[in-house]
Motif scaffolding. Structure first.
Motif, mmCIF file in Angstrom:
data_model
loop_
_atom_site.group_PDB
_atom_site.id
_atom_site.type_symbol
_atom_site.label_atom_id
_atom_site.label_comp_id
_atom_site.label_asym_id
_atom_site.label_seq_id
_atom_site.Cartn_x
_atom_site.Cartn_y
_atom_site.Cartn_z
ATOM 1 N N LEU A 23 0.814 -1.206 0.000
ATOM 2 C CA LEU A 23 0.000 0.000 0.000
ATOM 3 C C LEU A 23 0.852 1.261 0.000
ATOM 4 N N ALA A 24 2.162 1.115 0.302
ATOM 5 C CA ALA A 24 3.040 2.282 0.270
ATOM 6 C C ALA A 24 3.103 2.888 -1.135
ATOM 7 N N ASP A 25 2.930 2.054 -2.155
ATOM 8 C CA ASP A 25 3.035 2.564 -3.524
ATOM 9 C C ASP A 25 1.960 3.607 -3.842
ATOM 10 N N PRO A 26 0.650 3.295 -3.687
ATOM 11 C CA PRO A 26 -0.354 4.334 -3.959
ATOM 12 C C PRO A 26 -0.375 5.437 -2.913
ATOM 13 N N LEU A 27 0.051 5.144 -1.667
ATOM 14 C CA LEU A 27 0.034 6.171 -0.632
ATOM 15 C C LEU A 27 0.965 7.328 -0.987
ATOM 16 N N GLY A 28 2.139 7.018 -1.505
ATOM 17 C CA GLY A 28 3.064 8.070 -1.904
ATOM 18 C C GLY A 28 2.488 8.919 -3.023
ATOM 19 N N SER A 29 1.805 8.271 -3.956
ATOM 20 C CA SER A 29 1.193 9.013 -5.060
ATOM 21 C C SER A 29 0.086 9.939 -4.568
ATOM 22 N N LEU A 30 -0.707 9.481 -3.600
ATOM 23 C CA LEU A 30 -1.779 10.302 -3.051
ATOM 24 C C LEU A 30 -1.228 11.531 -2.325
ATOM 25 N N ALA A 31 -0.098 11.348 -1.629
ATOM 26 C CA ALA A 31 0.518 12.479 -0.927
ATOM 27 C C ALA A 31 0.969 13.541 -1.923
ATOM 28 N N ILE A 32 1.587 13.099 -3.017
ATOM 29 C CA ILE A 32 2.025 14.044 -4.052
ATOM 30 C C ILE A 32 0.815 14.697 -4.713
ATOM 31 N N LEU A 33 -0.233 13.914 -4.933
ATOM 32 C CA LEU A 33 -1.429 14.435 -5.573
ATOM 33 C C LEU A 33 -2.079 15.538 -4.750
ATOM 34 N N SER A 34 -1.998 15.446 -3.419
ATOM 35 C CA SER A 34 -2.595 16.488 -2.578
ATOM 36 C C SER A 34 -1.913 17.834 -2.811
ATOM 37 N N ALA A 35 -0.575 17.830 -2.982
ATOM 38 C CA ALA A 35 0.138 19.079 -3.262
ATOM 39 C C ALA A 35 -0.215 19.604 -4.664
ATOM 40 N N VAL A 36 -0.349 18.681 -5.622
ATOM 41 C CA VAL A 36 -0.746 19.083 -6.972
ATOM 42 C C VAL A 36 -2.137 19.711 -6.947
ATOM 43 N N ALA A 37 -3.045 19.153 -6.148
ATOM 44 C CA ALA A 37 -4.402 19.690 -6.044
ATOM 45 C C ALA A 37 -4.390 21.107 -5.485
ATOM 46 N N VAL A 38 -3.494 21.363 -4.519
ATOM 47 C CA VAL A 38 -3.394 22.706 -3.930
ATOM 48 C C VAL A 38 -2.966 23.715 -4.990
ATOM 49 N N VAL A 39 -1.976 23.356 -5.792
ATOM 50 C CA VAL A 39 -1.507 24.261 -6.847
ATOM 51 C C VAL A 39 -2.614 24.478 -7.874
ATOM 52 N N ALA A 40 -3.366 23.403 -8.167
ATOM 53 C CA ALA A 40 -4.469 23.528 -9.130
ATOM 54 C C ALA A 40 -5.546 24.475 -8.597
ATOM 55 N N LEU A 41 -5.868 24.373 -7.311
ATOM 56 C CA LEU A 41 -6.864 25.267 -6.705
ATOM 57 C C LEU A 41 -6.390 26.715 -6.748
ATOM 58 N N TRP A 42 -5.118 26.915 -6.451
ATOM 59 C CA TRP A 42 -4.542 28.266 -6.493
ATOM 60 C C TRP A 42 -4.627 28.834 -7.920
ATOM 61 N N THR A 43 -4.331 27.990 -8.899
ATOM 62 C CA THR A 43 -4.383 28.434 -10.294
ATOM 63 C C THR A 43 -5.810 28.812 -10.703
ATOM 64 N N LEU A 44 -6.783 27.989 -10.304
ATOM 65 C CA LEU A 44 -8.171 28.254 -10.666
ATOM 66 C C LEU A 44 -8.707 29.513 -10.000
ATOM 67 N N ASN A 45 -8.335 29.716 -8.740
ATOM 68 C CA ASN A 45 -8.883 30.842 -7.985
ATOM 69 C C ASN A 45 -8.093 32.134 -8.157
ATOM 70 N N GLN A 46 -6.790 32.008 -8.389
ATOM 71 C CA GLN A 46 -5.946 33.206 -8.465
ATOM 72 C C GLN A 46 -5.456 33.513 -9.874
#
Length: 466
Positions: A23-46
Motif C-alpha cells: 500500500l506504500a506505492d499508492p500512498l506516496g502518489s496520493l501524498a504528491i497528488l494532494s500538493a498538486v491539487a493545492v496548486v491547481a486550486l490556487w491556479t483556478l482561484n488566483q
C-alpha cells in the motif's frame, strides 16, 4: 531434526523473490497528488502565473500559495504519524518518522515564506503606516492573533526538532514539546477560512474542510480511541521485572487475549506504566520475546527518566499500550535464509525474531556486537535457541573500530567492512538481512552489506532513535 520440528505452527518459509507491491506505492502518489491539487486550486482561484503580473499582486498571490502548501504539508504530517495501522504496516514507523521530519521542515519554510510575503505586501501598500499594517496582519485582523500564536508554537516545535537540539533534550521533554504542534496547527486553522481567498468558493471550502476533518478523525481514532480500547480490553499488568545486565531490565506483562492484536516478533509498542507521576509520557519499547496469547516481554536500557523508572516497577502495575508498530518482522522476508545483525540493546527484536520465525536449521545467522561482556544481553537465551533451532551465532565483543565502521576493534581491522561481512556470511546476497542498533552503526552495516553484494530491498532496519 526435521523441518516440521523447527517451523512454528501455521508458518511457512517464504519463497525467494523480489520486491512486493504494498500500500506504500499508492500512498506516496496520493501524498504528491494532494500538493498538486493545492496548486491547481490556487491556479483556478488566483489565475496562476497571471496573478504575478504586478509586484503587489505577486506578493499576495505567492503568499497565498505558500500558505496553502504549508497547510497541506502540515495535514500530511499529522496523517503520517496518526498511527493508521495499514499506513504503519506499509511504510514502517521509522520511515514515516523520517518523512514526517522532512515534510515538517518543508512546511515550516513555506509557512515562514507565507508570513514574510504577506508582511511585505501589507507594508508596501502603506509605507507611511507600516507599523499599523504589520499590527493588523499579525494581531488585529480576524483570527490573526491566534495564527501568530500558532506560528510561534510551530517555530518552537521545529527548533527543538533540529538534531543538535534533540541531543540536548530528554526524550520525555522533546515529546511533550512536540505535542504543541497540534495546538499550533489548531490555532492557525481559523484564519485560513476567514481570510484566505481560496476558501470563498463552496467546493474549495469543502475540499479543505474534508482534509482537516480527515486528519482530525484519524488522529482521534488511532492515537486516542483505539489505544484506549486496547488497554481496557487487554488489561495488561506487570508480571515480573528481571535484571539482564547493568542498567538493563526485562519486563513481562500479562494480559487478556493479546493474540487478537496480531502482534509479530520485531514490533514495538508505546508503553505507559501507571506507577505514579510521569505515567502519561509514553516510551517506545520493542518486544524481546515472541508474543504469546497472554504475555508480552520488553527489555529496557536505562537512558532517561522513563526507562530508569522501569527498573523500579512492581508486579501488578497497570500498563497502557499503543501499537503494535514497526515492520522489522518476518512479513518482510523474500528469501528462505536470514542474517540478523544487532548492536547493544538492538538485540531485543532479533531475539524475538529468532524464537518464532520460520526457517530450517542452518538458514539463520546472528551477528551480535556489544562493547563488553557484562553489557551483553540474552547470551544464554540465544545459545539455547541456537541449539534448538540450528542457528549460527557470531558474537563480536569489544569497542567499536571507528565511527564509520560496524566492526569491533581487533585483527579484522586490516580488512574493510564489506570484505569482513562477506567472509562471515559468504551467501549474504541470498539472504534477508535484519539490522537493529544505533543510527550511525545501522548506516555502516547497510553500506557494508551492499558492498558485500546484498540487494537494498533485502535489508530491513529499525533505528533505536527519535
Amino acid at each position: 531434526m526435521t523441518l516440521s520440528t523447527v517451523l512454528p505452527r501455521g508458518h511457512r518459509r517464504p519463497p525467494a523473490g523480489g520486491r512486493r507491491f504494498t500500500l506504500a506505492d499508492p500512498l506516496g502518489s496520493l501524498a504528491i497528488l494532494s500538493a498538486v491539487a493545492v496548486v491547481a486550486l490556487w491556479t483556478l482561484n488566483q489565475g496562476g502565473p497571471l496573478s504575478l503580473t504586478t509586484p503587489d499582486r505577486a506578493l499576495g498571490s505567492l503568499g497565498l500559495l505558500t500558505g496553502l502548501l504549508a497547510s497541506d504539508l502540515m495535514i500530511l504530517q499529522v496523517v503520517l504519524l496518526a498511527r493508521i495501522p495499514w499506513v504503519e504496516r506499509s511504510w514502517g514507523h521509522d520511515l514515516l518518522t523520517r518523512r514526517h521530519r522532512w515534510i515538517g521542515f518543508a512546511s515550516f519554510w513555506l509557512m515562514i515564506a507565507h508570513v514574510a510575503l504577506f508582511a511585505v505586501e501589507r507594508a508596501a501598500r502603506a509605507p507611511a503606516a507600516m507599523l499599523d499594517a504589520l499590527v493588523a496582519v499579525f494581531i488585529t485582523d480576524p483570527w490573526m492573533l491566534f495564527a501568530t500564536v500558532g506560528t510561534i508554537l510551530l517555530i518552537m516545535v521545529v527548533v527543538t526538532s533540529i538534531r543538535a537540539a534533540r541531543r540536548r533534550l530528554r526524550y520525555e521533554s522533546w515529546h511533550l514539546l512536540h505535542l504543541y504542534s497540534y495546538a499550533g496547527i489548531a490555532a492557525t486553522f481559523p484564519h485560513t477560512f476567514t481570510d484566505g481567498a481560496d476558501f470563498h468558493e463552496t467546493w474549495t471550502r469543502v475540499y479543505w474542510w474534508s482534509l482537516y476533518g480527515f486528519a482530525f478523525a484519524v488522529t482521534l481514532l488511532f492515537r486516542i480511541a483505539l489505544p484506549t480500547w486496547r488497554s481496557l480490553y487487554h488489561r495488561l499488568r506487570v508480571e515480573s521485572v528481571v535484571t539482564e545486565a547493568p542498567g538493563v531490565v526485562s519486563i513481562t506483562a500479562r494480559g487478556h487475549r493479546l493474540d487478537r492484536m496480531k502482534t509479530a516478533s520485531g514490533q514495538f509498542f508505546i508503553w505507559r506504566f501507571l506507577d505514579g507521576p510521569g505515567w502519561s509520557r509514553g516510551n517506545p519499547y520493542t518486544l524481546s520475546a515472541a508474543p504469546t496469547r497472554d504475555r508480552l516481554r520488553i527489555t529496557i536500557k536505562a537512558a532517561g527518566d522513563g526507562s530508569e523508572r522501569a527498573a523500579r516497577l512492581t508486579p501488578g502495575t497497570r500498563v497502557l499500550i499503543e501499537g503494535p508498530y514497526g515492520t522489522l518482522t518476518a512479513r518482510q522476508r523474500t528469501q528462505p535464509r536470514m542474517l540478523l545483525i544487532a548492536a547493544g540493546i538492538g538485540i531485543t527484536p532479533m531475539r524475538a525474531l529468532l524464537e518464532d520465525t520460520s526457517y530450517a536449521p542452518g538458514e539463520a545467522t546472528l551477528i551480535y556486537r556489544y562493547s563488553e561482556d557484562q553489557h551483553a544481553v540474552f547470551t544464554d537465551e540465544l545459545r539455547q535457541i541456537a541449539a534448538r533451532r540450528g542457528i549460527e551465532l557470531i558474537f563480536l565483543p569489544g569497542p567499536r573500530r571507528a565511527d564509520t565502521s560496524w566492526q569491533a576493534a581487533g585483527p579484522a581491522h586490516l580488512d574493510d567492512d564489506a570484505h569482513v561481512l562477506a567472509q562471515l556470511v559468504p551467501d549474504i546476497a541470498h539472504r534477508d538481512i535484519y539490522v537493529c542498533g544505533p543510527p550511525a552503526w545501522i548506516t555502516a552495516v547497510r553500506n557494508a552489506a551492499r558492498g558485500a553484494g546484498a540487494h537494498r530491498d533485502h535489508i530491513h532496519t529499525e533505528e533505536f532513535a527519535w
